[in-house]
Design a protein around this motif. Sequence first.
Motif, PDB file in Angstrom:
ATOM      1  N   ILE A 100       0.850  -1.178  -0.023  1.00 54.05           N
ATOM      2  CA  ILE A 100       0.119   0.056  -0.140  1.00 54.05           C
ATOM      3  C   ILE A 100       0.859   1.343  -0.028  1.00 54.05           C
ATOM      4  O   ILE A 100       0.229   2.508  -0.322  1.00 54.05           O
ATOM      5  CB  ILE A 100      -1.007   0.010   1.187  1.00 54.05           C
ATOM      6  CG1 ILE A 100      -0.141  -0.219   2.584  1.00 54.05           C
ATOM      7  CG2 ILE A 100      -2.074  -1.053   1.058  1.00 54.05           C
ATOM      8  CD1 ILE A 100      -1.291   0.040   3.732  1.00 54.05           C
ATOM      9  N   ASP A 101       2.060   1.175   0.290  1.00 54.04           N
ATOM     10  CA  ASP A 101       3.002   2.309   0.079  1.00 54.04           C
ATOM     11  C   ASP A 101       3.218   2.728  -1.341  1.00 54.04           C
ATOM     12  O   ASP A 101       3.464   3.837  -1.622  1.00 54.04           O
ATOM     13  CB  ASP A 101       4.505   1.930   0.658  1.00 54.04           C
ATOM     14  CG  ASP A 101       4.594   1.741   2.140  1.00 54.04           C
ATOM     15  OD1 ASP A 101       3.733   2.499   2.898  1.00 54.04           O
ATOM     16  OD2 ASP A 101       5.216   1.117   2.464  1.00 54.04           O
ATOM     17  N   ASP A 102       2.872   2.096  -2.063  1.00 53.05           N
ATOM     18  CA  ASP A 102       2.820   2.089  -3.737  1.00 53.05           C
ATOM     19  C   ASP A 102       1.656   2.585  -4.134  1.00 53.05           C
ATOM     20  O   ASP A 102       1.592   2.991  -5.625  1.00 53.05           O
ATOM     21  CB  ASP A 102       3.501   0.794  -4.520  1.00 53.05           C
ATOM     22  CG  ASP A 102       4.557   0.310  -3.727  1.00 53.05           C
ATOM     23  OD1 ASP A 102       5.582   1.139  -3.940  1.00 53.05           O
ATOM     24  OD2 ASP A 102       4.681  -1.040  -3.727  1.00 53.05           O
ATOM     25  N   LEU A 103       0.724   2.938  -3.563  1.00 48.88           N
ATOM     26  CA  LEU A 103      -0.685   3.223  -3.807  1.00 48.88           C
ATOM     27  C   LEU A 103      -0.787   4.793  -4.144  1.00 48.88           C
ATOM     28  O   LEU A 103      -0.171   5.377  -3.411  1.00 48.88           O
ATOM     29  CB  LEU A 103      -1.842   2.923  -3.094  1.00 48.88           C
ATOM     30  CG  LEU A 103      -2.491   1.389  -3.028  1.00 48.88           C
ATOM     31  CD1 LEU A 103      -3.003   1.301  -1.926  1.00 48.88           C
ATOM     32  CD2 LEU A 103      -2.999   1.450  -4.397  1.00 48.88           C
ATOM     33  N   LEU A 124      -5.255   3.598   5.246  1.00 43.99           N
ATOM     34  CA  LEU A 124      -5.777   3.785   3.852  1.00 43.99           C
ATOM     35  C   LEU A 124      -6.821   4.895   3.850  1.00 43.99           C
ATOM     36  O   LEU A 124      -6.979   5.864   2.975  1.00 43.99           O
ATOM     37  CB  LEU A 124      -6.603   2.418   3.275  1.00 43.99           C
ATOM     38  CG  LEU A 124      -5.782   1.397   2.938  1.00 43.99           C
ATOM     39  CD1 LEU A 124      -6.464   0.185   2.508  1.00 43.99           C
ATOM     40  CD2 LEU A 124      -4.633   1.729   1.853  1.00 43.99           C
ATOM     41  N   LEU A 125      -7.675   5.030   4.982  1.00 40.20           N
ATOM     42  CA  LEU A 125      -8.592   6.067   5.108  1.00 40.20           C
ATOM     43  C   LEU A 125      -7.723   7.673   5.094  1.00 40.20           C
ATOM     44  O   LEU A 125      -8.378   8.527   4.417  1.00 40.20           O
ATOM     45  CB  LEU A 125      -9.521   6.183   6.145  1.00 40.20           C
ATOM     46  CG  LEU A 125     -10.764   4.950   5.840  1.00 40.20           C
ATOM     47  CD1 LEU A 125     -11.308   4.768   7.203  1.00 40.20           C
ATOM     48  CD2 LEU A 125     -11.447   5.298   4.991  1.00 40.20           C
ATOM     49  N   VAL A 135      -6.418  -4.502  -2.633  1.00 45.09           N
ATOM     50  CA  VAL A 135      -5.557  -4.953  -1.895  1.00 45.09           C
ATOM     51  C   VAL A 135      -6.003  -6.065  -1.114  1.00 45.09           C
ATOM     52  O   VAL A 135      -7.021  -6.046  -0.498  1.00 45.09           O
ATOM     53  CB  VAL A 135      -5.470  -3.349  -0.585  1.00 45.09           C
ATOM     54  CG1 VAL A 135      -4.822  -3.888   0.432  1.00 45.09           C
ATOM     55  CG2 VAL A 135      -5.326  -2.413  -1.489  1.00 45.09           C
ATOM     56  N   ASP A 136      -4.973  -6.934  -0.709  1.00 44.65           N
ATOM     57  CA  ASP A 136      -5.092  -8.172  -0.002  1.00 44.65           C
ATOM     58  C   ASP A 136      -4.358  -7.897   1.200  1.00 44.65           C
ATOM     59  O   ASP A 136      -3.121  -7.689   1.332  1.00 44.65           O
ATOM     60  CB  ASP A 136      -4.386  -9.310  -0.755  1.00 44.65           C
ATOM     61  CG  ASP A 136      -5.045 -10.721  -0.183  1.00 44.65           C
ATOM     62  OD1 ASP A 136      -5.496 -10.563   0.702  1.00 44.65           O
ATOM     63  OD2 ASP A 136      -4.674 -11.706  -0.842  1.00 44.65           O
ATOM     64  N   ASP A 137      -5.234  -8.010   2.435  1.00 40.46           N
ATOM     65  CA  ASP A 137      -4.649  -7.892   3.582  1.00 40.46           C
ATOM     66  C   ASP A 137      -4.669  -9.162   4.418  1.00 40.46           C
ATOM     67  O   ASP A 137      -4.701  -9.515   5.633  1.00 40.46           O
ATOM     68  CB  ASP A 137      -5.318  -6.928   4.309  1.00 40.46           C
ATOM     69  CG  ASP A 137      -4.244  -6.070   5.591  1.00 40.46           C
ATOM     70  OD1 ASP A 137      -3.072  -6.406   5.394  1.00 40.46           O
ATOM     71  OD2 ASP A 137      -4.968  -5.557   6.396  1.00 40.46           O
ATOM     72  N   ASP A 146      -4.859  -3.992 -10.696  1.00 41.79           N
ATOM     73  CA  ASP A 146      -3.759  -3.806 -10.048  1.00 41.79           C
ATOM     74  C   ASP A 146      -3.621  -4.313  -8.539  1.00 41.79           C
ATOM     75  O   ASP A 146      -4.681  -3.835  -7.994  1.00 41.79           O
ATOM     76  CB  ASP A 146      -3.578  -2.118  -9.922  1.00 41.79           C
ATOM     77  CG  ASP A 146      -3.056  -1.691 -11.398  1.00 41.79           C
ATOM     78  OD1 ASP A 146      -2.373  -2.444 -12.067  1.00 41.79           O
ATOM     79  OD2 ASP A 146      -3.050  -0.305 -11.633  1.00 41.79           O
ATOM     80  N   ALA A 147      -2.877  -4.997  -7.920  1.00 44.28           N
ATOM     81  CA  ALA A 147      -2.811  -5.545  -6.615  1.00 44.28           C
ATOM     82  C   ALA A 147      -1.860  -5.141  -5.874  1.00 44.28           C
ATOM     83  O   ALA A 147      -0.720  -5.063  -6.274  1.00 44.28           O
ATOM     84  CB  ALA A 147      -3.166  -7.124  -6.983  1.00 44.28           C
ATOM     85  N   TYR A 148      -2.140  -4.973  -4.501  1.00 47.75           N
ATOM     86  CA  TYR A 148      -1.178  -4.583  -3.571  1.00 47.75           C
ATOM     87  C   TYR A 148      -1.380  -5.462  -2.310  1.00 47.75           C
ATOM     88  O   TYR A 148      -2.554  -5.745  -1.891  1.00 47.75           O
ATOM     89  CB  TYR A 148      -1.491  -3.266  -3.243  1.00 47.75           C
ATOM     90  CG  TYR A 148      -1.136  -2.207  -4.431  1.00 47.75           C
ATOM     91  CD1 TYR A 148      -0.076  -1.477  -4.780  1.00 47.75           C
ATOM     92  CD2 TYR A 148      -2.295  -1.874  -5.187  1.00 47.75           C
ATOM     93  CE1 TYR A 148       0.227  -0.800  -5.650  1.00 47.75           C
ATOM     94  CE2 TYR A 148      -2.018  -1.269  -6.383  1.00 47.75           C
ATOM     95  CZ  TYR A 148      -0.835  -0.456  -6.817  1.00 47.75           C
ATOM     96  OH  TYR A 148      -1.004   0.176  -7.812  1.00 47.75           O
TER      97      TYR A 148
END
Length: 402
Positions: free
Chosen positions: A7-10, A47-48, A147-149, A169-171
Motif C-alpha cells: 500500500i506504500d505504492d498506492l 488507507l482512509l 488490496v489483499d490484507d 492492480d494488486a497490492y
Amino acid sequence: MTTFRTIDDLDSGQRLLVRIDVNVPVEDGVVQDSRRFARHAETIRELLADDHAIALLAHQGRPGRTTFVSLAQHADLLADHLGREVGFVDDTYGEDALAAVGDLESGEVLLLENVRMCEDELPEESPEAKAETEFVRTLAPKFDAYVDDAYSAAHRSHASIVGFPRVMDAYAGRVMVDEYTATTAIRDRAFDGPITLVLGGTKAEDTIPVVERLADTVDRFCLGGVVGELFLRADGYDVGYDVTGTDLFDHQWDAHQETIERTLESSGDCIALPTDLAYEGDDDERAETTVEGVTKDRPFLDVGSGTAERYADAVADSAAVFVKGALGVFEDDRFADGTVTVLSAIADADCYSVVGGGDTARSLELYELEEDDFSRVSLAGGAYVRALTGEPLVGIDVLERG
C-alpha cells in the motif's frame, strides 16, 4: 524476499477493494471480537488517511456450519475498532452491492456480504479460472485497485484471494506484509543461536510435515498435544491412540505413521518429547504421570510440569522460537500449565519469537500475556504452516506476479 507491491505504492484518493480476514468464533449466533478486527483496522485507518474509498471483502465460516453467518455483526465490530461508521450491505456483487459501491465516497468504508455466500468463491481452482468468474468480472471494474490484507487465507485459491489480482492492480496490506515477513523468518533470516520450534494442537497432520521438512533448519523441536503423543507412540510408549471419548489419534496415526517413524529415526536427536503428561483425576483435579510404564486408559490433556519446565529452559537458551499449536487443552485452566509456562518463558526470553495459530493467540488473551512481549503473534493457521515449511502460498504468488 517478497517482490509484491504494498500500500506504500498506492496513489492517494483511489477506490479500493480490500480483502480482509475476520473469520472468528461465533457463539450462540454472536460473532466474537478478536485481534483480527484490530489488526485490519490499522490497515484500513491508514488507507482512509490517504483519502481512499474502501469496500471490504471477507468470509465467515463455511456453508453447513454454525459459524456460517452474515457479516452484519462484523461491520459493527470493525466500526468499534475504527471509531467510525462502517456501512454494510447484505449483497456481494449484485445490484444492491453495486449501488452501495457506486455511492462510496473518499473516507468511507463499506463491508460487503460474506463472500462464501457466492457460488464462485469456494471451489479451489486456478487463479486464471477464478479471474473469469462472474463475481470477479462484475466487481473488479468498479475499483481502481485491489488490496489483499488476508494473510491467513493466503493458502486458499478462492476467487476473492486469487481472482482479482489477475485482472486488477494488486497490492499487499500491512497485515499481509507483516505476517509474511514474520512467518517466513525461519527460512529467510540468520539467527545467532539455536532455533526452537514448539509444536502442539490437535491437527497433527499439519505439523508432522513441519518436523520432517525443517529438521535441517531447526535445532530442536518441542512437541506436545496430539503430535507429541503420536511421536511418543512411535517411540514405543503406550500413548497416542484413541480411548473412549476421543477421535484425534488413530486416523492421523494411520495416515502418517511412516513419516513419523522415519522422522524420529533420522532426526530424533533434535526432537524433544514429553516425559510426563497430565489428565483429569478421579477427583476432577489435574493429575500427572510419567510416560514410562504408563498405559493409556483416559485422555491426556496437557504436557506435565516437568516437560513444561524442560521446554521453558530450551526456549530461554534460543535465539529464535516459533510456536504452532497449544501444548494442552488450555481453555480449561487445569490443563493450561504447559502452554502458559512455555509462552511465558518465550515472553521473558531475549529472542525473536513468532506465536502462530488462532487458538494459540487466544491463549494469550485468556491468560493475560502481553502481545508486545513477542516479536509477532500470527493469526494464521494453514498459511503459517506452509510458510514455515517453505511451501508456496497462492495468495502471495498472485501478488508477486501482479
